[in-house]
Design a protein around this motif. Structure first.
Motif, PDB file in Angstrom:
ATOM      1  N   LEU A  58       0.822  -1.221   0.000  1.00 46.60           N
ATOM      2  CA  LEU A  58       0.000   0.000   0.000  1.00 46.60           C
ATOM      3  C   LEU A  58       0.852   1.267   0.000  1.00 46.60           C
ATOM      4  N   ASN A  59       2.174   1.122   0.025  1.00 47.30           N
ATOM      5  CA  ASN A  59       3.050   2.290   0.157  1.00 47.30           C
ATOM      6  C   ASN A  59       2.763   3.374  -0.867  1.00 47.30           C
ATOM      7  N   ARG A  60       2.612   2.983  -2.130  1.00 44.02           N
ATOM      8  CA  ARG A  60       2.476   3.991  -3.188  1.00 44.02           C
ATOM      9  C   ARG A  60       1.224   4.839  -3.036  1.00 44.02           C
ATOM     10  N   TYR A  61       0.199   4.304  -2.366  1.00 41.65           N
ATOM     11  CA  TYR A  61      -1.049   5.048  -2.208  1.00 41.65           C
ATOM     12  C   TYR A  61      -1.033   5.975  -0.989  1.00 41.65           C
ATOM     13  N   PHE A  62      -0.134   5.704  -0.049  1.00 41.63           N
ATOM     14  CA  PHE A  62      -0.096   6.487   1.185  1.00 41.63           C
ATOM     15  C   PHE A  62       1.345   6.923   1.489  1.00 41.63           C
ATOM     16  N   PRO A  63       1.923   7.758   0.622  1.00 41.00           N
ATOM     17  CA  PRO A  63       3.318   8.167   0.834  1.00 41.00           C
ATOM     18  C   PRO A  63       3.525   8.926   2.139  1.00 41.00           C
ATOM     19  N   GLU A  64       2.515   9.665   2.578  1.00 43.26           N
ATOM     20  CA  GLU A  64       2.665  10.415   3.832  1.00 43.26           C
ATOM     21  C   GLU A  64       2.734   9.477   5.032  1.00 43.26           C
ATOM     22  N   LEU A  65       2.031   8.336   4.960  1.00 48.11           N
ATOM     23  CA  LEU A  65       2.106   7.352   6.032  1.00 48.11           C
ATOM     24  C   LEU A  65       3.434   6.613   6.010  1.00 48.11           C
ATOM     25  N   GLU A  66       3.919   6.321   4.829  1.00 48.27           N
ATOM     26  CA  GLU A  66       5.228   5.666   4.717  1.00 48.27           C
ATOM     27  C   GLU A  66       6.294   6.513   5.397  1.00 48.27           C
ATOM     28  N   ARG A  67       6.294   7.819   5.104  1.00 49.79           N
ATOM     29  CA  ARG A  67       7.281   8.715   5.720  1.00 49.79           C
ATOM     30  C   ARG A  67       7.096   8.763   7.236  1.00 49.79           C
ATOM     31  N   ALA A  68       5.838   8.875   7.667  1.00 54.09           N
ATOM     32  CA  ALA A  68       5.561   8.987   9.103  1.00 54.09           C
ATOM     33  C   ALA A  68       5.983   7.736   9.862  1.00 54.09           C
ATOM     34  N   ASP A  92     -13.951   9.062   7.189  1.00 58.61           N
ATOM     35  CA  ASP A  92     -14.520   9.242   5.853  1.00 58.61           C
ATOM     36  C   ASP A  92     -14.031   8.106   4.962  1.00 58.61           C
ATOM     37  N   PHE A  93     -14.838   7.038   4.856  1.00 58.88           N
ATOM     38  CA  PHE A  93     -14.418   5.882   4.081  1.00 58.88           C
ATOM     39  C   PHE A  93     -14.401   6.185   2.586  1.00 58.88           C
ATOM     40  N   ASP A  94     -15.318   7.043   2.124  1.00 57.68           N
ATOM     41  CA  ASP A  94     -15.310   7.414   0.710  1.00 57.68           C
ATOM     42  C   ASP A  94     -13.996   8.093   0.334  1.00 57.68           C
ATOM     43  N   ALA A  95     -13.545   9.018   1.177  1.00 58.55           N
ATOM     44  CA  ALA A  95     -12.273   9.703   0.912  1.00 58.55           C
ATOM     45  C   ALA A  95     -11.114   8.716   0.965  1.00 58.55           C
ATOM     46  N   LEU A  96     -11.202   7.737   1.844  1.00 58.01           N
ATOM     47  CA  LEU A  96     -10.155   6.716   1.926  1.00 58.01           C
ATOM     48  C   LEU A  96     -10.108   5.889   0.650  1.00 58.01           C
ATOM     49  N   GLN A  97     -11.265   5.515   0.124  1.00 60.74           N
ATOM     50  CA  GLN A  97     -11.291   4.754  -1.118  1.00 60.74           C
ATOM     51  C   GLN A  97     -10.675   5.531  -2.273  1.00 60.74           C
ATOM     52  N   GLN A  98     -10.889   6.834  -2.285  1.00 59.91           N
ATOM     53  CA  GLN A  98     -10.345   7.656  -3.359  1.00 59.91           C
ATOM     54  C   GLN A  98      -8.814   7.635  -3.386  1.00 59.91           C
ATOM     55  N   ARG A  99      -8.200   7.281  -2.260  1.00 59.24           N
ATOM     56  CA  ARG A  99      -6.746   7.264  -2.192  1.00 59.24           C
ATOM     57  C   ARG A  99      -6.130   6.155  -3.046  1.00 59.24           C
ATOM     58  N   LEU A 100      -6.903   5.144  -3.374  1.00 64.60           N
ATOM     59  CA  LEU A 100      -6.373   4.042  -4.195  1.00 64.60           C
ATOM     60  C   LEU A 100      -6.481   4.409  -5.666  1.00 64.60           C
ATOM     61  N   HIS A 101      -5.653   5.332  -6.087  1.00 67.62           N
ATOM     62  CA  HIS A 101      -5.715   5.860  -7.450  1.00 67.62           C
ATOM     63  C   HIS A 101      -4.456   5.460  -8.214  1.00 67.62           C
ATOM     64  N   PRO A 102      -4.594   5.091  -9.482  1.00 64.98           N
ATOM     65  CA  PRO A 102      -3.417   4.623 -10.234  1.00 64.98           C
ATOM     66  C   PRO A 102      -2.431   5.721 -10.621  1.00 64.98           C
ATOM     67  N   ALA A 103      -2.881   6.974 -10.674  1.00 63.28           N
ATOM     68  CA  ALA A 103      -2.012   8.064 -11.127  1.00 63.28           C
ATOM     69  C   ALA A 103      -1.201   8.628  -9.967  1.00 63.28           C
ATOM     70  N   ALA A 104       0.111   8.664 -10.122  1.00 62.15           N
ATOM     71  CA  ALA A 104       0.980   9.160  -9.061  1.00 62.15           C
ATOM     72  C   ALA A 104       0.693  10.620  -8.729  1.00 62.15           C
ATOM     73  N   SER A 105       0.390  11.432  -9.745  1.00 63.26           N
ATOM     74  CA  SER A 105       0.099  12.842  -9.494  1.00 63.26           C
ATOM     75  C   SER A 105      -1.156  13.007  -8.654  1.00 63.26           C
ATOM     76  N   ARG A 106      -2.144  12.163  -8.924  1.00 62.42           N
ATOM     77  CA  ARG A 106      -3.388  12.208  -8.148  1.00 62.42           C
ATOM     78  C   ARG A 106      -3.145  11.745  -6.716  1.00 62.42           C
ATOM     79  N   VAL A 107      -2.336  10.725  -6.550  1.00 62.05           N
ATOM     80  CA  VAL A 107      -1.991  10.232  -5.213  1.00 62.05           C
ATOM     81  C   VAL A 107      -1.319  11.337  -4.405  1.00 62.05           C
TER      82      VAL A 107
END
Length: 360
Positions: A58-68, A92-107
């Motif tokens: 899941l690292n690529r979807y949550f870079p801020e958590l990886e750093r933390a 906010d589960f909807d906002a959490l689902q949105q985090r699983l995005h294929p585009a790095a810029s969107r992530v």
């Protein structure tokens, strides 16, 4: 730390079985059930690996958590927990689902706009050594010691041995978007892939309009699910979810029972124009594809919205049921127009910060 089967990925997370109420008696630790993505964090050397419930990275979807996690967690630890996104009204589960995005810029944009948090609730390894064979109470004590000075976005979940407190959580924390309470036997070891805990969730009933259905898989002689609706304050019927847990015998009976309602069903149907509905402010209707439908066939058959069904649901996510509702019975005595959102129980939001600050 050395890579060993007990401290390196993948590790199957320990699971929970559903219970109707909190277990009675002594010997349990109770925790809030977080409504997010289950994750196991491996802090190894100068790196961190975030594993999903199904062992995917899941690292690529949550870079801020990886750093933390690299900054805030000690090396050689493995921690089980939940990834959540906190919004103004709670999780906010909807906002959490949105985090699983294929585009790095969107992530990258979403990491700034809707940053995630990691809520820790079990310790699988510390100092490069597995702790999974220790009893739950000992793992919890070590987890508290390990994270006693940890800072957001990493949090330690609250815990209590008091059943009355856990019952209060079950009723009060839901306003923050939590999903119930987990009960863990104090003496239990960590058992990957086993249902060794208990999950107690909220359950309520609602009377809903049946306004359509979907066929069961590729058949045309069995009903797969009923599409449920509730009227909003403007008198518009909103698609609120589905109920689908039927036996095969009932699926076939429903075809015959619903047949009269299929005649001229699309004429003046409130969801007839679902295909034109666009944007976040559009009325809720069935059939629209999204990234989360994964190409599933969402074709539906309209029914004249004249029948009412009573269903059991756990909780709302926005204006829809978070999970599929459970069919209870038909309500021939209930007019469809009385199936409104205002029948649903409203829970006062509980400040998420207070949940995060819960004491052991």
């Amino acid at each position: 730390m050395p890579a060993t089967p007990a401290t390196s990925p993948p590790i199957e997370p320990m699971l929970a079985k559903i219970a109707d109420e909190l277990p009675k008696g002594e010997g349990f630790l109770f925790e809030p059930k977080w409504d997010g993505f289950r994750a196991i964090v491996f802090r190894n050397g100068d790196e961190c690996f975030i594993q999903s419930r199904d062992s995917r990275p899941l690292n690529r979807y949550f870079p801020e958590l990886e750093r933390a996690c690299i900054e805030r967690l000690p090396r050689g630890c493995v921690i089980d927990g939940e990834i959540v996104v906190a919004g103004p009204q709670g999780l906010d589960f909807d906002a959490l689902q949105q985090r699983l995005h294929p585009a790095a810029s969107r992530v990258a944009r979403l990491a700034q706009a809707t940053p995630a948090s990691f809520v820790a609730f079990d310790l699988l390894a510390a100092g490069g050594r597995s702790t999974m064979q220790l009893p739950q109470s000992e793992r919890r004590a070590r987890l508290e010691s390990l994270l006693k000075t940890v800072k957001p976005p990493v949090h330690l979940t609250p815990v209590t041995k008091d059943r009355a407190v856990a019952q209060d959580w079950l009723e009060r924390f839901e306003g923050a978007g939590l999903d119930g309470v987990i009960a863990k036997p104090e003496t239990a070891t960590y058992q990957p892939g086993k249902r060794a805990m208990f999950k107690i969730k909220h359950a309520r009933t609602a009377d809903c309009v049946v306004a359509g259905f979907r066929w069961y898989r590729d058949t045309d002689d069995a009903v797969g699910s009923l599409l449920l609706g509730l009227y909003n304050d403007a008198g518009v019927l909103q698609h609120v979810g589905v109920t689908s847990a039927f036996t095969m015998a009932m699926r076939r009976e429903l075809v015959e029972e619903l047949a009269p309602l299929r005649k001229d069903a699309l004429k003046d149907h409130p969801w007839a124009g679902w295909a034109e509905a666009t944007g976040d402010d559009a009325n809720r209707m069935p059939g629209a594809q999204s990234r989360w439908s994964a190409g599933k066939d969402l074709t539906w058959e309209p029914l004249r919205p004249e029948r009412v069904v009573e269903v059991k649901y756990d909780h709302l996510q926005g204006d829809r049921f978070r999970h599929a509702a459970v069919f209870l019975r038909w309500r021939p005595d209930k007019p469809p127009q009385e199936c409104r959102y205002d029948q649903l129980e409203v829970v006062t939001p509980f400040e998420l910060a207070k949940v995060f600050k819960g004491k052991a």
